[in-house]
Design an enzyme around this catalytic site. Structure first.
Site, PDB file in Angstrom:
ATOM      1  N   ASP A   1       0.870  -1.170   0.000  1.00  0.00           N
ATOM      2  CA  ASP A   1       0.000   0.000   0.000  1.00  0.00           C
ATOM      3  C   ASP A   1       0.913   1.229   0.000  1.00  0.00           C
ATOM      4  O   ASP A   1       2.110   1.107   0.264  1.00  0.00           O
ATOM      5  CB  ASP A   1      -0.872  -0.053   1.261  1.00  0.00           C
ATOM      6  CG  ASP A   1      -1.928   1.030   1.278  1.00  0.00           C
ATOM      7  OD1 ASP A   1      -2.314   1.490   0.191  1.00  0.00           O
ATOM      8  OD2 ASP A   1      -2.351   1.418   2.379  1.00  0.00           O
TER       9      ASP A   1
ATOM     10  N   ASP B   1      -0.900  -0.599   6.011  1.00  0.00           N
ATOM     11  CA  ASP B   1      -0.690   0.109   7.277  1.00  0.00           C
ATOM     12  C   ASP B   1      -1.745  -0.227   8.310  1.00  0.00           C
ATOM     13  O   ASP B   1      -1.585   0.105   9.485  1.00  0.00           O
ATOM     14  CB  ASP B   1      -0.647   1.626   7.055  1.00  0.00           C
ATOM     15  CG  ASP B   1      -1.968   2.163   6.532  1.00  0.00           C
ATOM     16  OD1 ASP B   1      -2.625   1.453   5.752  1.00  0.00           O
ATOM     17  OD2 ASP B   1      -2.351   3.284   6.904  1.00  0.00           O
TER      18      ASP B   1
ATOM     19  N   ASP C   1      -7.829  -4.315   4.302  1.00  0.00           N
ATOM     20  CA  ASP C   1      -8.313  -4.653   2.976  1.00  0.00           C
ATOM     21  C   ASP C   1      -8.466  -6.169   2.894  1.00  0.00           C
ATOM     22  O   ASP C   1      -7.654  -6.878   2.321  1.00  0.00           O
ATOM     23  CB  ASP C   1      -7.311  -4.149   1.927  1.00  0.00           C
ATOM     24  CG  ASP C   1      -7.947  -4.031   0.556  1.00  0.00           C
ATOM     25  OD1 ASP C   1      -9.025  -4.631   0.363  1.00  0.00           O
ATOM     26  OD2 ASP C   1      -7.378  -3.352  -0.308  1.00  0.00           O
TER      27      ASP C   1
END
Length: 672
Positions: free
Chosen positions: A374, A566, A570
């Site tokens: 990410d 982080d 997801d």
């Protein structure tokens, strides 16, 4: 943690559900058997009754046995005694055998009770009692003595390997000082309630998660991150259990129950870390269960079969060879050194602020081919700053900024914080009416009877406000502003790249790992960050389902994938990945609960470190497997041929085990 492991993970990681449930089921079975987890089909952790003792207490039985053995050998060979014969001699050697032999006999009986008929204890008991039956008293005692010494060294090695992990348990104080009725009251940390105010003196550890209510205080966060660099917390900020107060008295209001603190979750995670076994470890266990009965049958064959083929068959000679064969074949070196190697890897990682949820993930990361990351909060700080403000001349720039600042003060988004930091204190004379947040777009309100819009350009399109701004090539996040149905201008906001992000990518490339960045941020921003860091592929403007499709493509064409985020929120992408790595474990409960690996201090360079620890652990484990098999195979052949004595057998068993143990604990001394 076991409750979470059987619920949360099963929904967030469908592809791991069955294995995970098996793990949970096995835990229930182990608990049913009162955690009786020695080598009765389990962890060879029979040394549980040795732990908690001093080194002197551990070695005392062996020392007593050694003194009696050396005295007997002296009477046998150097200072012959008329009385030291027959029953007296036998009794002396039995007494020398008891301190080291009795615990092993007890373990053999326990193994049989748990239907593990061919444990290593059983092999050692048969071999030594057989040696007594043949009149080889010194060898019988010596074999058990060296075996006992090896067991003590194993206990010490395992304890040391667990040291880094167990130290997490000591990070919370048993008692805390709370302020009640303006008085200081010392209570048990677990009795503190949400809302209590804890007073921390300089040097004291915080026992529960809470909110800083003093103006500011500096904390040592080593217990949680592995980094001792002070972290200053201001009034209203979150402070976590295990943090150590600096040089001033600090007041903290408890916000989380003792059992729900971040440190409790970390401790639970590490305690459960060895429950999920690596494939190599599981194979060795299954192998030992099949291997040991075969060795016993071969020993019987070595004793009896030569009677049908040898011209001169002496039962005692072939029985001795069979006993030597039994001692050599003991799978101790494999059964202890393999789990110890993984223990060492988990401990070394924990010492460096990296938490593995199981030794299987050490193996997975060791062979990972792709890291998918990410952007915000992972490779960047997640702390936004206003870069430039573009306002059309027909509007008063200062007044517009005041209105935008007032509206953004209604939001907790990092963008709002960036605008507040840039614009300063909120002007309370500005009256906002009918304020609402439009999901995925921004904020809308009414100021002085006119509509104010602050958000992305989709927000302006939604309200049919035309604009001529060309922002496609801007490598910053853009915040559009409209007032009274007119386009006012925009602000650009950027997020700074973490200091070790470039180092992280370079290290991953040096290990032949491909790096892909996936982000919902606009493509221009994502491409700019990726170019600065040297990332192989980068994709922006992605919805969650787009990320899933990208990960599927990567897995289909390039192999195994580790996903790094982080907050590890997801879920679809995590479910697809072979290993989920959480950056920012301190700030996210979801990270602690759902990630396979948690990096506690937000440093991207720890991604490469985690992979390297996995590689080194796997290398050490296979070194031990090759060492144990090769030496045992050689001495087994010599023993079956009558060319090896009990002394060589002892080396093949205890000696190889000690060498494997020394190799396994080596990982804890490595610099990564």
């Amino acid at each position: 943690m076991s409750k979470e492991c059987c619920t949360t993970d099963n929904y967030l990681k469908p592809q791991k559900t069955e294995a995970h449930q098996n793990q949970c089921d096995s835990k229930k079975k182990d608990n049913h058997h009162h955690d009786h987890s020695h080598s009765h089909g389990h962890d060879h952790d029979h040394s549980h009754d040795l732990e908690g003792k001093t080194a002197f207490q551990l070695f005392l039985p062996a020392v007593v046995s050694l003194i009696l053995l050396l005295t007997a050998i002296t009477f046998d060979n150097y200072f012959l005694q008329n009385w030291f014969t027959g029953q007296v001699r036998l009794a002396w050697y039995i007494i020398a055998y008891i301190p080291v032999g009795l615990p092993v006999i007890k373990e053999a009986i326990e193994s049989i009770r748990y239907k593990d008929f061919f444990s290593e204890f059983f092999l050692m008991v048969i071999a030594t009692i057989g040696a007594f039956a043949l009149g080889e008293y010194p060898e019988a005692v010596a074999v058990m003595l060296f075996y006992a010494v090896g067991e003590v060294f194993q206990t010490l090695a395992v304890s040391r390997a667990k040291g880094n992990i167990k130290s997490l348990l000591d990070q919370r104080p048993d008692e805390v000082t709370v302020i009640r009725d303006n008085k200081q009251v010392i209570i048990k940390a677990e009795d503190a309630k949400i809302g209590d105010v804890i007073q921390l003196k300089p040097g004291e550890k915080l026992g529960l998660d809470g909110q800083q209510i003093s103006e500011s205080a500096s904390y040592n966060t080593a217990a949680l991150t592995g980094e001792s660099k002070p972290d200053t917390k201001s009034k209203g900020e979150t402070v976590l259990a295990g943090m150590i107060n600096g040089s001033t008295i600090s007041l903290v209001r408890v916000t989380t129950a003792y059992s729900d603190s971040k440190l409790s979750k970390i401790v639970a995670l590490v305690q459960d870390a060895t429950a999920q076994k690596a494939p190599t470890e599981l194979f060795i266990r299954k192998f030992a269960k099949v291997y040991t009965p075969i060795i016993v049958l071969l020993s019987v064959g070595i004793t009896l079969l030569p009677a049908f083929f040898a011209d001169t068959y002496v039962f005692s000679d072939w029985l001795y060879r069979a006993l030597v064969f039994l001692v050599i074949s003991c799978p101790c070196a494999l059964v202890i050194s393999i789990p110890l190697g993984y223990f060492g890897g988990i401990g070394a990682a924990s010492h460096n602020g990296i938490l593995f949820k199981g030794s299987n993930f050490l193996d997975i990361l060791a062979s990972i081919q792709n890291v998918v990351i990410d952007k915000t909060g992972t490779m960047t700080e997640g702390v936004f700053k206003v870069q430039e403000v573009i306002i059309n001349p027909e509007f008063n720039k200062d007044q517009i900024l005041k209105m935008v600042n007032a509206l953004e003060s209604q939001s907790t988004h990092p963008v709002a914080t960036a605008i507040h930091d840039y614009a300063g204190e909120v002007d309370n004379t500005i009256n906002l009416a009918d304020t609402e947040e439009i999901a995925g777009h921004g904020l809308k309100s009414t100021v002085n009877g006119k509509e104010l819009l602050v958000g992305n350009f989709k927000l302006l399109d939604k309200f049919n406000i035309s604009h001529d701004a060309d922002t496609a090539t801007i490598v910053y996040t853009v915040i559009a502003i409209a007032y009274d149905q007119k386009f006012v201008g925009y602000l650009t906001i950027s997020d700074s790249i973490k200091v070790d992000a470039k180092i992280a990518i370079d290290k991953l490339h040096s290990m032949n790992v491909r790096v892909t960045m996936l982000s919902g941020d606009k493509s221009a921003v994502v491409d700019h960050v990726a170019k600065q860091l040297g990332i192989d592929n980068a994709y922006g403007d992605l919805l969650p389902e787009d990320k899933v499709n990208k990960v599927k493509e990567i897995k289909a064409s390039n192999g195994s994938v580790a996903f790094v985020g982080d907050g590890v929120n997801d879920a679809p992408v995590i479910a697809l990945s072979d290993a989920g790595i959480a950056m920012g474990g301190l700030g996210s409960d979801a990270a602690i609960e759902t990630a396979d690996v948690v990096i506690q201090d937000d440093m991207p360079s720890k991604i490469a470190m985690a992979i390297n620890i996995g590689k080194q652990t796997k290398k050490i484990v296979w070194q031990n497997i090759v060492l144990a098999f090769s030496i045992k195979a050689i001495v087994l052949l010599l023993g079956a041929g009558g060319l090896a004595t009990m002394w060589e057998a002892v080396f093949a068993d205890v000696g190889v085990a000690l060498l494997a143990i020394l190799n396994a604990v080596r990982i804890q001394k490595m610099k990564f």
